[in-house]
Design a protein around this motif. Structure first.
Motif, PDB file in Angstrom:
ATOM      1  N   VAL A 173       0.835  -1.209   0.000  1.00 53.90           N
ATOM      2  CA  VAL A 173       0.000   0.000   0.000  1.00 53.90           C
ATOM      3  C   VAL A 173       0.867   1.255   0.000  1.00 53.90           C
ATOM      4  O   VAL A 173       0.584   2.231  -0.712  1.00 53.90           O
ATOM      5  N   ASP A 174       1.941   1.256   0.796  1.00 56.77           N
ATOM      6  CA  ASP A 174       2.841   2.422   0.821  1.00 56.77           C
ATOM      7  C   ASP A 174       3.475   2.652  -0.547  1.00 56.77           C
ATOM      8  O   ASP A 174       3.594   3.801  -1.005  1.00 56.77           O
ATOM      9  N   LYS A 175       3.883   1.573  -1.201  1.00 54.63           N
ATOM     10  CA  LYS A 175       4.484   1.718  -2.530  1.00 54.63           C
ATOM     11  C   LYS A 175       3.458   2.246  -3.531  1.00 54.63           C
ATOM     12  O   LYS A 175       3.764   3.107  -4.372  1.00 54.63           O
ATOM     13  N   PHE A 176       2.213   1.744  -3.459  1.00 51.95           N
ATOM     14  CA  PHE A 176       1.176   2.211  -4.373  1.00 51.95           C
ATOM     15  C   PHE A 176       0.879   3.699  -4.161  1.00 51.95           C
ATOM     16  O   PHE A 176       0.744   4.468  -5.129  1.00 51.95           O
ATOM     17  N   MET A 177       0.792   4.138  -2.914  1.00 51.32           N
ATOM     18  CA  MET A 177       0.509   5.550  -2.636  1.00 51.32           C
ATOM     19  C   MET A 177       1.675   6.430  -3.070  1.00 51.32           C
ATOM     20  O   MET A 177       1.460   7.555  -3.553  1.00 51.32           O
ATOM     21  N   ASP A 179       3.742   5.820  -5.586  1.00 44.92           N
ATOM     22  CA  ASP A 179       3.648   5.915  -7.050  1.00 44.92           C
ATOM     23  C   ASP A 179       2.495   6.836  -7.468  1.00 44.92           C
ATOM     24  O   ASP A 179       2.610   7.592  -8.437  1.00 44.92           O
ATOM     25  N   TYR A 180       1.382   6.768  -6.732  1.00 51.38           N
ATOM     26  CA  TYR A 180       0.235   7.629  -7.059  1.00 51.38           C
ATOM     27  C   TYR A 180       0.575   9.101  -6.840  1.00 51.38           C
ATOM     28  O   TYR A 180       0.205   9.964  -7.650  1.00 51.38           O
ATOM     29  N   ASP A 181       1.282   9.403  -5.751  1.00 49.96           N
ATOM     30  CA  ASP A 181       1.673  10.796  -5.491  1.00 49.96           C
ATOM     31  C   ASP A 181       2.606  11.315  -6.577  1.00 49.96           C
ATOM     32  O   ASP A 181       2.484  12.473  -7.015  1.00 49.96           O
ATOM     33  N   LYS A 182       3.534  10.476  -7.029  1.00 53.18           N
ATOM     34  CA  LYS A 182       4.424  10.897  -8.109  1.00 53.18           C
ATOM     35  C   LYS A 182       3.644  11.157  -9.390  1.00 53.18           C
ATOM     36  O   LYS A 182       3.903  12.135 -10.107  1.00 53.18           O
ATOM     37  N   LYS A 183       2.665  10.302  -9.677  1.00 48.15           N
ATOM     38  CA  LYS A 183       1.862  10.471 -10.883  1.00 48.15           C
ATOM     39  C   LYS A 183       1.055  11.761 -10.829  1.00 48.15           C
ATOM     40  O   LYS A 183       0.993  12.521 -11.804  1.00 48.15           O
ATOM     41  N   MET A 184       0.433  12.042  -9.678  1.00 51.40           N
ATOM     42  CA  MET A 184      -0.351  13.263  -9.537  1.00 51.40           C
ATOM     43  C   MET A 184       0.533  14.501  -9.608  1.00 51.40           C
ATOM     44  O   MET A 184       0.144  15.531 -10.177  1.00 51.40           O
ATOM     45  N   ALA A 185       1.739  14.423  -9.025  1.00 50.53           N
ATOM     46  CA  ALA A 185       2.651  15.564  -9.102  1.00 50.53           C
ATOM     47  C   ALA A 185       3.064  15.835 -10.542  1.00 50.53           C
ATOM     48  O   ALA A 185       3.152  17.002 -10.966  1.00 50.53           O
TER      49      ALA A 185
END
Length: 280
Positions: A173-177, A179-185
């Protein structure tokens, strides 16, 4: 029977079990006490000319009719008598040249229903493949040194494997979040770079952040924005705000209706007078 005639009797030659063309039948047993045998069909893995395969040529054995209780470890142990086994891969059906897609989650990956499968046995040397195709059985899967779990032991092991490890789940879950934060940034940075810049037709992309002040705007886009603001302002104007204005509007409307009614009556009377028959 007439004398002097001899009968010719053909001797039956032992034949192996039937197998598909190009394959060799290899008998296996679950245990030594089992009377009947199950047959695997093996051959060297080959592909057509020009086709790609992710399995190394001349070192891969293709196996059909693998039963559900015969897993990767069992196949590696059975074929290790021919040579060192590098890897064993089980699939529901023969795979193409492209590798299968990895599941998005290792914790919540649905397991396929157990059934007969195909296997790719990769040896470390090419000399092991001819030895594997020439094997004669029966080979035993479950031995005292390497027992295969069955019954309640197998059910308990499957249930234990189905439980999710909390620590592994937290890491996933930490890895997914992250990656998601990097994508949104990255998307926000791209939107900021494109915001306020008109395209070839003069349109400006406006996001939820609004337009940044001080950026250049095309003349056509400015005119369209002014017209839009005027229409919006006109819709916001309130008509007949006071009660006396509303009453005056109603009176004027009733007066126009009465006047129109009288004009219609006069016009109808004139039409009726013109239709009268006058012979003299």
């Amino acid at each position: 029977m007439a004398a002097g005639k001899k009968m010719c009797v053909k001797e039956k030659t032992p034949e192996g079990p039937p197998s598909p063309p190009g394959y060799r039948a290899l008998p296996i047993k679950f245990s030594r006490e089992q009377a009947s045998s199950h047959f695997l069909y093996v051959r060297e893995h080959r592909v057509r000319g020009g086709a790609r395969s992710r399995w190394p040529p001349e070192r891969t054995l293709f196996v059909l009719n693998v039963p559900p209780y015969c897993l990767e470890g069992c196949l590696a142990r059975l074929f290790s008598v021919c040579g060192p086994v590098q890897s064993v891969h089980l699939h529901e059906k023969p795979e193409a040249g492209q590798p299968p897609q990895e599941p998005p989650s290792a914790q919540f990956c649905p397991k396929p229903e157990p059934g007969f499968q195909v296997a790719y046995v990769v040896f470390r040397t090419s000399a092991a493949v001819p030895k594997a195709t020439a094997l004669r059985g029966p080979l035993v899967i479950s031995a005292q040194s390497h027992p295969v779990k069955t019954g309640i032991e197998k059910w308990a092991a499957d249930y234990a494997d189905s439980l999710v490890d909390p620590e592994a789940l937290r890491q996933e879950v930490d890895k997914f979040m992250a990656d998601y934060d990097k994508k949104m940034a990255a998307e926000d940075a791209k939107a900021e770079a494109e915001e306020g810049v008109p395209d070839e037709e003069g349109w400006v992309k406006v996001t939820r952040r609004g337009r940044q002040p001080g950026l250049p705007r095309a003349e056509a886009a400015s005119l369209r924005l002014l017209e839009k603001e005027k229409r919006k302002k006109a819709r916001k104007e309130l008509l007949n705000f006071y009660a006396w204005q509303h009453r005056e509007t109603q009176r004027e409307h009733l007066a126009r209706l009465r006047k129109k009614f009288e004009e219609d009556k006069q016009r109808i009377a004139l039409l009726r007078a013109q239709r009268k028959f006058r012979p003299y």
